[in-house]
Design an enzyme around this catalytic site. Structure first.
Site, mmCIF file in Angstrom:
data_model
loop_
_atom_site.group_PDB
_atom_site.id
_atom_site.type_symbol
_atom_site.label_atom_id
_atom_site.label_comp_id
_atom_site.label_asym_id
_atom_site.label_seq_id
_atom_site.Cartn_x
_atom_site.Cartn_y
_atom_site.Cartn_z
ATOM 1 N N LEU A 102 0.855 -1.189 0.000
ATOM 2 C CA LEU A 102 0.000 0.000 0.000
ATOM 3 C C LEU A 102 0.891 1.239 0.000
ATOM 4 O O LEU A 102 1.638 1.472 0.950
ATOM 5 C CB LEU A 102 -0.915 -0.002 1.225
ATOM 6 C CG LEU A 102 -1.749 -1.278 1.427
ATOM 7 C CD1 LEU A 102 -2.632 -1.142 2.651
ATOM 8 C CD2 LEU A 102 -2.572 -1.614 0.191
ATOM 9 N N ALA A 103 0.809 1.995 -1.080
ATOM 10 C CA ALA A 103 1.752 3.121 -1.225
ATOM 11 C C ALA A 103 1.099 4.327 -1.883
ATOM 12 O O ALA A 103 1.750 5.105 -2.567
ATOM 13 C CB ALA A 103 2.953 2.662 -2.042
ATOM 14 N N ARG A 137 2.411 14.639 6.375
ATOM 15 C CA ARG A 137 3.257 15.132 7.461
ATOM 16 C C ARG A 137 4.744 15.217 7.113
ATOM 17 O O ARG A 137 5.533 15.777 7.870
ATOM 18 C CB ARG A 137 3.032 14.290 8.716
ATOM 19 C CG ARG A 137 1.705 14.695 9.389
ATOM 20 C CD ARG A 137 1.247 13.657 10.367
ATOM 21 N NE ARG A 137 2.238 13.395 11.380
ATOM 22 C CZ ARG A 137 2.279 12.283 12.117
ATOM 23 N NH1 ARG A 137 1.386 11.337 11.919
ATOM 24 N NH2 ARG A 137 3.201 12.115 13.022
ATOM 25 N N GLY A 154 -8.356 5.661 2.306
ATOM 26 C CA GLY A 154 -7.947 4.891 3.482
ATOM 27 C C GLY A 154 -7.305 3.570 3.090
ATOM 28 O O GLY A 154 -7.382 3.139 1.928
ATOM 29 N N ASP A 200 5.322 2.447 3.719
ATOM 30 C CA ASP A 200 6.065 3.317 4.630
ATOM 31 C C ASP A 200 6.585 2.573 5.855
ATOM 32 O O ASP A 200 6.915 3.191 6.860
ATOM 33 C CB ASP A 200 5.208 4.528 5.036
ATOM 34 C CG ASP A 200 3.950 4.132 5.809
ATOM 35 O OD1 ASP A 200 3.648 2.929 5.899
ATOM 36 O OD2 ASP A 200 3.268 5.044 6.320
HETATM 37 C C1 UD1 Z 1 -1.596 2.345 9.598
HETATM 38 C C2 UD1 Z 1 -2.569 1.485 10.389
HETATM 39 C C3 UD1 Z 1 -2.105 1.427 11.830
HETATM 40 C C4 UD1 Z 1 -0.705 0.859 11.893
HETATM 41 C C5 UD1 Z 1 0.251 1.642 10.995
HETATM 42 C C6 UD1 Z 1 1.544 0.901 10.864
HETATM 43 C C7 UD1 Z 1 -4.741 1.805 9.299
HETATM 44 C C8 UD1 Z 1 -6.039 2.491 9.362
HETATM 45 N N1 UD1 Z 1 -3.874 2.076 10.294
HETATM 46 O O1 UD1 Z 1 -1.635 3.655 10.160
HETATM 47 O O2 UD1 Z 1 -2.981 0.603 12.590
HETATM 48 O O3 UD1 Z 1 -0.235 0.878 13.222
HETATM 49 O O4 UD1 Z 1 -0.294 1.765 9.664
HETATM 50 O O5 UD1 Z 1 2.515 1.709 10.264
HETATM 51 O O6 UD1 Z 1 -4.505 1.006 8.430
HETATM 52 N N2 UD1 Z 1 -2.341 4.212 1.998
HETATM 53 C C9 UD1 Z 1 -2.884 4.025 0.746
HETATM 54 N N3 UD1 Z 1 -4.095 4.565 0.476
HETATM 55 C C10 UD1 Z 1 -4.793 5.287 1.372
HETATM 56 C C11 UD1 Z 1 -4.238 5.477 2.664
HETATM 57 C C12 UD1 Z 1 -2.998 4.924 2.945
HETATM 58 O O7 UD1 Z 1 -2.284 3.380 -0.108
HETATM 59 O O8 UD1 Z 1 -5.907 5.732 1.052
HETATM 60 C C13 UD1 Z 1 -0.998 3.651 2.278
HETATM 61 C C14 UD1 Z 1 -0.004 4.717 2.656
HETATM 62 O O9 UD1 Z 1 0.664 5.204 1.497
HETATM 63 C C15 UD1 Z 1 0.931 4.002 3.605
HETATM 64 C C16 UD1 Z 1 0.072 2.890 4.202
HETATM 65 O O10 UD1 Z 1 -1.077 2.772 3.373
HETATM 66 O O11 UD1 Z 1 2.022 3.438 2.917
HETATM 67 C C17 UD1 Z 1 -0.357 3.222 5.619
HETATM 68 O O12 UD1 Z 1 -1.123 4.411 5.618
HETATM 69 P P1 UD1 Z 1 -0.960 5.543 6.705
HETATM 70 O O13 UD1 Z 1 -1.937 6.627 6.390
HETATM 71 O O14 UD1 Z 1 0.454 5.929 6.859
HETATM 72 O O15 UD1 Z 1 -1.473 4.775 7.996
HETATM 73 P P2 UD1 Z 1 -1.018 4.969 9.494
HETATM 74 O O16 UD1 Z 1 -1.763 6.115 10.064
HETATM 75 O O17 UD1 Z 1 0.433 4.955 9.609
HETATM 76 CA CA CA Z 2 2.077 5.145 8.203
#
Ligand code: UD1
Ligand code: CA
Length: 464
Positions: free
Chosen positions: A12-13, A19, A82, A106
């Protein structure tokens, strides 16, 4: 990894990475010399996944341009609604039931052993996820387990109560999940939370409520769970990767005097009994032989060094080849295409570019050698310069074996001097010099007897 489980990886990227406050998409930020996403891809490949899907959205074009990945299918998430919505985008790409290894773009530190454990854990139930107990859980989702060690629910920090935040067990964002099983829960997600997102974690809580057993698997090392949400996280992850590399080299027989003050990027190789002093940076695809010594502040990128090479402090080497027993610096600069054969030596304030210095050549002080070939054992005096550029094109200088170039010689290229030839100090050489000859190009010296003394006396009288 368990070969009995045919797995595809999903990374997922697509997120914005707000931030980081950056023009660069989050997963392209370099850590220890590679874009963050490369590290996650590396983990997916090490896990032996049959296929890798990367979900991209924010900065998708740039990510696809910059990441080399023949084995990847890019999946577009047009709107970043999400993590749950992100994973759902893969559904239409899968034609048969399969097991998915879900990774976050990430979270770059995950180790192959952890992914092995995860796959094993998944076999005992419906799926599995990586958890860790962290000293400072920060913004990571908190995991509540049932008595038998499976998932009960995940609470995101934005939605957690004070009491829930005291729980130090976190979700690393790495899962093994069955497809299409997981999609059933993802399609039912609602953005009924603080961030108004479709949380993958809520789908997992719903699955647990529906009696799907998700095994919790701990990390081999808690730091593997470090995710990158801001620049402080970035520095921390960078530090871990550099420390891992330094430790690996030390185990292989490299001396690193102060491991917290060197930068050795992932693809660099260093031969045993080499010594790295503080403040050294070895980057790109640099390869050092055995017994090399790299002193304080030297910076090497894509440099190939033989055995027993000494690089003195504050030297800069980029895209160069250096043979055995050479010495470089201090304060030397080797630019792309510079080649030194065995036992050659360059000293302080010497710049070499696109030139070959044969065995035993010496260029000890203050020189510029560009677009030149220098024969064995030639000696170039202090201040030698190849004038290789006429404002339009670059020209070649050829210096024969054993030539002796006087200090402050200018070679106006194209020009050549033969084997064993000499140039007198201060000469501007614009015509070829045959082997064994002396070329001298300077006006004759005039010596005016008593002049200095007379001039001084005249000055003194004027002052009175
Ligand atoms: C997420 C988890 C959290 C966990 C953490 C670990 C969820 C809701 N929360 O939080 O429980 O502890 O990762 O690091 O899953 N992304 C997409 N599409 C989107 C949103 C995000 O591809 O619409 C990708 C982001 O690019 C990222 C990853 O998913 O690589 C995680 O998303 P991020 O928004 O960073 O989630 P966290 O708040 O870190
Ligand atoms: Ca994250």
């Amino acid at each position: 990894m368990t070969k009995s489980l045919p797995m595809s990886a999903v990374i997922l990227a697509a997120g914005k990475g707000t931030r980081l406050r950056s023009a660069l998409p989050k997963v392209l930020h370099p850590v220890a010399g590679k874009p963050m996403l490369e590290w996650v891809l590396r983990a997916a490949r090490a896990a032996g996944c049959e296929h890798i899907y990367v979900v991209v959205g924010h900065g998708a074009d740039q990510i696809q341009r910059e990441i080399e990945a023949d084995d990847v299918t890019w999946v577009l998430q047009r709107e970043q609604l999400g993590t749950g919505h992100a994973l759902l985008q893969v559904a239409s790409y899968l034609s048969a039931p399969t097991t998915l290894l879900v990774l976050s773009g990430d979270v770059p530190l995950v180790a192959p052993e952890t992914l092995d454990r995860l796959a094993v854990g998944a076999r005992s139930g419906w799926g599995s996820m990586v958890v860790a107990e962290m000293e400072e859980p920060g913004s990571l989702g908190r995991v509540v387990a049932t008595a038998d060690g499976t998932l009960e629910r995940i609470v995101e920090v934005a939605d957690a109560t004070g009491e829930e935040l005291e729980n130090r067990w976190i979700n690393a964002g790495i899962y093994v999940l069955p497809a299409p099983g997981i999609f059933e829960f993802l399609t039912r997600l609602k953005p009924d939370n603080a961030k108004q997102e479709l949380y993958l974690t809520n789908a997992l809580t719903a699955a647990a409520d529906g009696d799907r057993r998700l095994a919790l698997v701990s990390l081999v090392e808690a730091e593997e769970a470090f995710g990158v949400n801001d620049r402080l996280d970035l520095a921390r992850v960078h530090g871990v990767l550099l420390r891992r590399k330094a430790e690996e080299l030390m185990r292989e027989g490299v001396t690193i005097l102060d491991p917290s003050h060197v930068v050795v990027e992932a693809d660099v190789e260093v031969g045993r009994d080499s010594v790295l002093h503080p403040g050294v940076s070895l980057t790109g695809r640099s390869r050092l032989g055995e017994g090399c010594t790299i002193h304080q502040g030297a910076w090497l990128k894509d440099a190939q060094l033989g055995d027993r090479v000494v690089v003195e402090p504050y030297s800069v080497l980029e895209e160069v080849e250096v043979g055995n027993d050479c010495r470089i610096g201090p304060f030397a600069r080797m630019r792309p295409g510079a080649v030194m054969k065995a036992r050659a030596k360059i000293g302080n304030f010497v710049e070499i570019k696109n030139s070959v210095l044969a065995e035993g050549v010496k260029v000890n002080h203050l020189a510029y050698v560009g677009d030149a070939t220098v024969g064995e054992n030639a000696n170039l005096g202090a201040g030698t310069i190849t004038c290789n550029y006429d404002g339009v094109s670059k020209h070649h200088t050829e210096i024969g074996k054993g030539a002796f170039v006087g200090s402050d010689t200018m070679f106006v290229a194209p020009v050549s001097i033969g084997d064993g030839a000499m140039t007198a100090a201060g000469s501007v050489i614009s015509k070829d010099v045959p082997p064994g000859a002396l070329a001298i190009e300077r006006s004759e010296q005039k010596t005016v007897l008593g002049y200095a003394k007379r001039k001084l006396e005249r000055r003194k009288t004027r002052k009175q």
